[in-house]
Structure formats: structure tokens, C-alpha cells
Enzyme design. Structure first.
Site, PDB file in Angstrom:
ATOM      1  N   HIS A 180     122.594 -63.979 -40.918  1.00  0.00           N
ATOM      2  CA  HIS A 180     122.922 -63.187 -39.868  1.00  0.00           C
ATOM      3  C   HIS A 180     123.680 -63.448 -39.012  1.00  0.00           C
ATOM      4  CE1 HIS A 180     119.521 -60.147 -42.913  1.00  0.00           C
ATOM      5  NE2 HIS A 180     119.434 -61.780 -42.571  1.00  0.00           N
TER       6      HIS A 180
ATOM      7  N   GLN B 279     126.230 -51.910 -33.224  1.00  0.00           N
ATOM      8  CA  GLN B 279     126.547 -54.035 -33.611  1.00  0.00           C
ATOM      9  C   GLN B 279     127.590 -53.942 -34.109  1.00  0.00           C
ATOM     10  OE1 GLN B 279     122.871 -54.214 -36.027  1.00  0.00           O
ATOM     11  NE2 GLN B 279     122.157 -55.516 -34.510  1.00  0.00           N
TER      12      GLN B 279
ATOM     13  N   ASP C  51     128.009 -56.873 -35.550  1.00  0.00           N
ATOM     14  CA  ASP C  51     127.110 -57.471 -37.158  1.00  0.00           C
ATOM     15  C   ASP C  51     128.110 -57.985 -38.079  1.00  0.00           C
ATOM     16  OD1 ASP C  51     124.285 -58.046 -37.905  1.00  0.00           O
ATOM     17  OD2 ASP C  51     123.929 -56.091 -37.856  1.00  0.00           O
TER      18      ASP C  51
ATOM     19  N   CYS D   4     120.720 -55.034 -41.681  1.00  0.00           N
ATOM     20  CA  CYS D   4     121.042 -55.347 -42.981  1.00  0.00           C
ATOM     21  C   CYS D   4     120.722 -55.006 -44.753  1.00  0.00           C
ATOM     22  CB  CYS D   4     120.509 -57.079 -42.957  1.00  0.00           C
ATOM     23  SG  CYS D   4     118.988 -56.522 -41.689  1.00  0.00           S
TER      24      CYS D   4
ATOM     25  N   ARG E  74     117.200 -46.951 -32.226  1.00  0.00           N
ATOM     26  CA  ARG E  74     115.765 -48.186 -31.990  1.00  0.00           C
ATOM     27  C   ARG E  74     114.869 -46.920 -31.027  1.00  0.00           C
ATOM     28  NH1 ARG E  74     117.497 -54.034 -31.982  1.00  0.00           N
ATOM     29  NH2 ARG E  74     118.672 -54.339 -34.453  1.00  0.00           N
TER      30      ARG E  74
ATOM     31  N   LYS F 176     116.067 -68.455 -35.545  1.00  0.00           N
ATOM     32  CA  LYS F 176     117.535 -67.676 -35.621  1.00  0.00           C
ATOM     33  C   LYS F 176     118.384 -68.983 -33.935  1.00  0.00           C
ATOM     34  CE  LYS F 176     115.354 -64.431 -32.124  1.00  0.00           C
ATOM     35  NZ  LYS F 176     114.878 -63.653 -31.318  1.00  0.00           N
TER      36      LYS F 176
ATOM     37  N   HIS G 139     126.987 -60.090 -42.200  1.00  0.00           N
ATOM     38  CA  HIS G 139     126.345 -61.061 -43.286  1.00  0.00           C
ATOM     39  C   HIS G 139     127.234 -62.204 -43.658  1.00  0.00           C
ATOM     40  CE1 HIS G 139     123.976 -58.151 -41.419  1.00  0.00           C
ATOM     41  NE2 HIS G 139     122.818 -58.685 -41.454  1.00  0.00           N
TER      42      HIS G 139
END
Length: 639
Positions: A513, A384, A386, A337, A366, A467, A388
Site C-alpha cells: 500500500h 487519497q 493511493d 484498498c 471517514r 508500515k 496498491h
């Protein structure tokens, strides 16, 4: 003066008078002998208590039975105590850690002087069954802090003493006793050990005390427990099936991925595994393009000050990897992000640019404890899917509706049923409470409008926003949390993002997100187990295997068939080893190849193949061009 009677209200709204100090056990017996026999505990004004608890005021009461969700969990908690008691009977100098309830069962962490092995579990089970047959009464005992300290120090159990020290001064301290066994516990528990219906110990492993690698290693024994033997047997069959489907086992057998000590917790994708990944990404790209997403790529490593600005530093730094570059601190990204915030801020934005949908197949890192690593399901680096979405406030709900539609469509393609969860503001959240309330209301409105059933998960939102999480159910009914949709008013504030509205004034955008698969690596692990390695044709790394009956007579035609299929875009291999045909067929089946094609004299004569679909016994002749047409239709329909 105390009243002689108190009013008890039941879940159906009815009320009844009982003597002052009536126990919940007595209330259950007054309703019916059957209820008393099945009762596990009770709920008084939404708080759980033992059946022996006495009521001294008007209250709303519900009797919880052994087959209710709460009753089963109380039984599992009592089974954990029986496990610890059995281990203390069988081994000397056992120190007790913790024994919580987990999904479908329980575990207990203990300091045992000898190493407990898998083959020792039947003896422990036998001792547990003995304790259950003894039908030991389970008693709740209130003690002073001094009495508790004297007891555990007398036992030399520093683990329990540490837990005792962490109990706040104003909180009461309770022990639970069954026969010679005593434990520090809040409860509640069953009235007696004889009410534990059906259990089995499943595994043993090491576990750091309180999950901290700086602490001593204890031995953790796992078990499962159910309200009936039938349910236990059904669950054990599922576990047996799960072992067959284990993605680590199938990943090795199907040559999909590997791990190395040179990169712990970081998967290496082999050619066939990478083909799977590529197909998943291609599939998602189609959806994203059709919904006007623009794909971007951000760096793997970014300056430490960016993570401080985004808020990840305060909430996530223990899970990040760091490096020094040009005497400045950098970190491998755990999330995508902040990089997308920089892309948004890269140029002046107008209301006409919104919604701006940025997507990335972003590799993140991570740190996970080594003991938590689990094949592809728990790794230290993953990709991911991902995205946005930057929106004006009046675009929030329509954009969220579109996202939910896409998530549902993707999961239905794989045959997944799913459940939805709305997670609200956590304790470590950042930002204005009013913005949080606004964000939570927006998510709830969209869920209601979409007609999706959902449950509230209090306090489990991201630190920057609430979320929606999607929990998918696989082929053997296990639940996996994958997709997440988060509404964020905080990051635009942190990065001072804005757009110019119709009045030529600066306004703050809102960020959605969105991840559909979540981690592509983890989703692949789930898919391998969901399909038991037998992927649908469109996903399979090798879609067709061609087997000549005789290399001497049929190899040239087999190679010609392979070439025609390759030219048509089919992933195909030929098995040209000097082996018997039956052996080759079995090998292709073990590799779970969707279509096996055998070619011999008859197939050459008729210019076709003998085709067998995976999982089917029968096979039949088909012309090559007709086969190609059928394969294309299946791939296009993602079958």
C-alpha cells in the site's frame, strides 16, 4: 540480611558503590553540585522515577536533567499540575479531569462552574508564577484504594473517582501533593514547583470528558513550557508566524476553498483551489506514469460484506458512513484498498503481470468528531493519492526501494526535509505472527539499504501490516505525517488472490500500500502554510497579473499581452478596474501573485512589460517572448 551497599551502574559503563536505600537525588549530588541543581528525575533500569525514590538493589541509573527530552516532559507534566492548582485557587468548586503532556507543552481538562475566556489566562498565569515562586515541594504519596476513594468522594470529584475505578486492582495508587493541592497521578514529577523554568498559557477550549461526545463538556486550558526563556520566546515567535500562515485564513483571503454547514467537515474547492489540486495531481501522474502505474477508479460506496471480508468492519466501522440500498447494507469507502483487491481478482493473473501497480486518486469518507475538525488538516472526506502494488515475494524489496525513491523525490520538489518511522505490529492486528515478522524485516532491510535513518514506533502499524511513515518538516519546522508505505500479507489471504507462477502453480501475491501525499486535501493545507500562500510559479493558481497604467491608453495592449501569455499556457489575469496603479500593485502582492507585469507607454513602444517578481522590490523591462521563455523554464523545473 540486607547488604549495606549496592552497586550503581551509570550510562558510560562505570560503576560505583552507594549505601543501601540511597536516593537518586543523593546520587546526583555525589556526581556534582551542578548535576543536582539541574536534575529533574531519574531512570532506573529504563523506568522513570522521582528524584526522591530510594534504591534498594543493584541497578543501572541515569540522572535526567531539565534540558533533556524526558526532563522537559516531566517539567511540562508538573506545569500542568501547577495550572490546575492555580485554577483551584482562583475559582470555587473546580473538579479535575486529566492533565497530560503534549508536544511542546501540556493541557488540563477541568470542570469549572464559570466559563474561562482567553482574557482570563493572564490572571491564571500570574497565579501559576506565584506557585512557582513559592517553590512548593512536590511529594509522592502512596495510598490505599479506600483512602483514595474517600478523598475524591469527599471532594465531590466524580471525574477523578472514575479514573480511580479504572486503575487495575493490582496496581499501586499514588497521589502527588504540592502545598494544598493534591492530584491522582502516576508521576514522575519535579522535586519542587520552583524548577519550572519558562511557560505560557496559549488557549482555552471545550473538550469532552475522555474524548467521548456522550460525556460532559469540560474546559481545556493549553500551555507551552520549555527549559529556558529563550526557547519559549523562539517557540512563541513560531506560533505567531504559524498564525500568519494559518491555511484557513489564507484559504479565505486567496479564494481557494470554503466550508458550509450543509456539509460539516467537507471542503468545497473554489476555482483557484481546484487549480492547485489539478497541478498536484498532474505532478503525481507524471511520476506514476514514469514508474509504470496504471490509474483506476473505484466506486464511492460498496457492500457491507466487502468491508467485513477486508477486516475494516472489525477495526474501523465506528468511523464509517452507512446506507441501505435494495435492502442491503452499504458503506461509503474509508479506504481504497478493497476496491483494488476486486480489480486484481477480476481476471486471471500470471507472474508475468507482476508487479501490477494500480493507482487511484480516490475520494474517501471517514467520520471525525466535530471538535476534531480543523480546516483541510482534519476533514470528513478527502482524496487519497493511493496505490496498491501487487508483487511476487521475491519482488518485495526492489519494489519498496523504488517507492522510497519516488517519495523522496516528490518531497524534495517542495523543499521538504523528512524523517522516517517504522511502525510495527499493533495489538489489534490480524494474521499470522510469522508473516508479520517477515514483513517487518523486509521493511527494515529496505530502509537500511536506502541509508535512511529511522526510528521504531512499536505497535503503531496498520491492522493488516507494518508500515513506513514519512514525517515532513515545513518552513517553520513543524512536523506532519504524510507518506505511508505498508507491506500487507493479509489482504491477499482475505480476498483469496493468486497468480500463476512459472511452474503453472497458484501462488499468493503480496500487496504494498502506498500514498505519497496521503490526503491531497491535507497536503494542500500543509503547502499553503509551508509557502505562506506564496506558491512557486508552477503551482500558483494565477501565475501572472497584468496591470495597465491607464485603462484609456493601455488596456488594449494589456489584453494583447494577456492573450499571448494564455496562448503560451500561462495562467494570467488582467486587473482592468478603475483604480490607481499603486492600489492594484498592492492588491496583486496581497494575492501573492508570482509575477506582476505593468504596461504603459514605454512598454507599448518597446513591445515588452515591466516585470516584478513577488517578494522583490526591483522591477525591470523584458520583452514578452523572452518573459514567456523564462516562465516556461521555471514551470518545467518546478520553481
Amino acid at each position: 540480611m540486607k547488604e549495606n551497599q549496592i552497586s550503581i551502574q551509570f550510562p558510560d559503563g562505570s560503576e560505583k558503590k552507594y549505601p543501601y536505600g540511597v536516593s537518586m537525588d543523593e546520587i546526583a549530588a555525589s556526581i556534582s553540585p551542578g548535576l543536582k541543581k539541574k536534575a529533574a528525575a531519574g531512570r532506573i533500569d529504563n523506568v522513570l522515577y522521582d528524584l526522591s525514590f530510594t534504591i534498594e538493589r543493584a541497578a543501572a541509573v541515569e540522572i535526567l536533567t531539565l534540558d533533556s527530552d524526558e526532563g522537559i516532559n516531566i517539567m511540562r507534566h508538573s506545569a500542568a499540575h501547577v495550572l490546575a492548582q492555580a485554577v483551584q485557587r482562583l475559582y470555587d468548586n473546580v473538579k479535575l479531569g486529566v492533565g497530560p503532556v503534549i508536544e511542546n507543552g501540556f493541557y488540563y481538562d477541568m470542570d469549572v462552574p464559570v466559563s474561562i475566556r482567553l482574557e482570563d489566562l493572564p490572571a491564571i498565569e500570574a497565579e501559576m508564577n506565584k506557585i512557582i515562586k513559592e517553590n512548593k515541594k512536590i511529594e509522592r504519596i502512596e495510598v490505599s484504594r479506600g483512602e483514595a476513594e474517600e478523598y475524591w468522594l469527599g471532594k465531590g470529584d466524580l471525574l477523578k473517582q472514575e479514573l480511580l475505578n479504572n486503575i487495575p486492582d493490582d496496581e499501586e495508587i499514588t497521589f502527588y501533593k504540592q502545598g494544598e493541592f493534591m492530584d491522582l497521578c502516576r508521576g514522575p514529577h519535579l522535586p519542587s514547583t520552583g524548577l519550572i523554568k519558562a511557560f505560557k498559557l496559549t488557549s482555552v477550549s471545550g473538550a469532552y470528558w475522555r474524548g467521548d461526545s456522550e460525556n460532559q463538556m469540560l474546559q481545556r486550558i493549553y500551555g507551552v513550557a520549555f527549559s529556558s526563556k529563550k526557547e519559549l520566546e523562539e517557540h512563541l515567535l513560531i506560533l505567531e508566524e504559524a498564525a500568519k500562515r494559518d491555511h484557513r485564513k489564507l484559504g479565505k483571503e486567496l479564494d481557494l476553498f470554503m466550508f458550509s454547514e450543509e456539509a460539516p467537515g467537507m471542503p468545497f474547492f473554489l476555482p483557484k483551489g481546484q487549480l492547485l489540486r489539478n497541478e498536484l495531481e498532474r505532478f503525481l501522474r507524471e511520476f506514476q506514469m514514469s514508474h509504470s502505474f496504471e490509474e483506476v477508479r473505484t466506486p464511492l460506496m460498496l457492500n457491507q460484506r466487502l468491508w467485513e471480508q477486508s477486516g475494516h468492519w472489525d477495526h474501523y466501522k465506528e468511523n464509517m458512513y452507512f446506507s441501505q440500498v435494495d435492502q442491503a447494507g452499504f458503506a461509503l469507502k474509508p479506504m481504497n484498498c478493497p476496491g483494488h483487491m476486486l480489480i486484481y481478482k477480476n481476471k486471471r493473473r500470471s507472474y508475468r503481470d507482476l508487479p501490477l501497480r494500480l493507482a487511484e486518486f480516490g475520494q474517501v469518507h471517514r467520520h471525525e468528531f466535530s471538535g476534531a475538525l480543523n480546516g483541510l488538516l482534519r476533514v470528513r472526506t478527502f482524496c487519497q493519492d493511493d496505490a496498491h502494488i501487487f508483487v511476487a515475494p521475491d519482488q518485495i524489496e526492489s519494489e519498496l526501494e523504488s517507492v522510497l525513491d519516488v517519495v523522496g523525490e516528490v518531497y524534495r520538489t517542495f523543499g521538504f526535509q523528512f524523517e522516517v518511522e517504522l511502525s510495527t505490529r499493533p495489538e489489534d492486528s490480524m494474521g499470522d505472527e510469522r508473516l508479520w515478522e517477515k514483513a517487518e524485516n523486509a521493511l527494515e532491510n529496505v530502509l537500511k539499504k536506502a541509508g535512511l535513518n529511522y526510528r521504531i514506533n512499536e505497535g503503531d502499524g496498520a491492522f493488516y501490516g507494518p508500515k513506513i511513515d514519512f514525517h515532513i518538516r515545513d518552513a517553520i519546522n513543524r512536523s506532519h505525517q504524510c507518506a505511508t508505505v505498508q507491506l500487507d500479507f493479509q489482504m491477499p489471504e482475505k480476498f483469496d488472490l493468486h497468480y500463476i507462477d512459472e511452474k503453472n502453480e497458484k501462488q499468493r501475491p503480496v500487496v504494498i500500500h502506498r500514498a505519497i501525499l496521503g490526503s491531497i486535501d491535507r497536503f494542500l493545507g500543509i503547502l499553503i502554510e509551508h509557502y505562506a500562500g506564496a506558491f512557486p510559479l508552477w503551482l500558483a493558481p494565477v501565475q501572472v497579473k497584468v496591470l495597465p497604467v491607464s485603462l484609456l491608453h493601455h488596456q488594449p495592449y494589456a489584453e494583447d499581452v494577456v492573450q499571448r501569455l494564455k496562448s503560451a499556457g500561462i495562467r494570467v489575469e488582467a486587473d482592468l478596474r478603475e483604480e490607481k496603479l499603486g492600489y492594484k500593485i498592492r492588491e496583486a502582492q496581497l494575492q501573492k501573485t508570482p509575477f506582476i507585469l505593468v504596461v504603459g507607454d514605454e512598454e507599448i513602444k518597446r513591445q515588452g512589460v515591466n516585470a516584478r517578481k513577488y517578494g522583490e522590490e526591483s522591477s525591470g523591462f523584458i520583452e514578452v517572448e523572452q518573459l514567456i521563455k523564462q516562465l516556461h523554464e521555471k514551470v518545467e523545473n518546478r520553481q
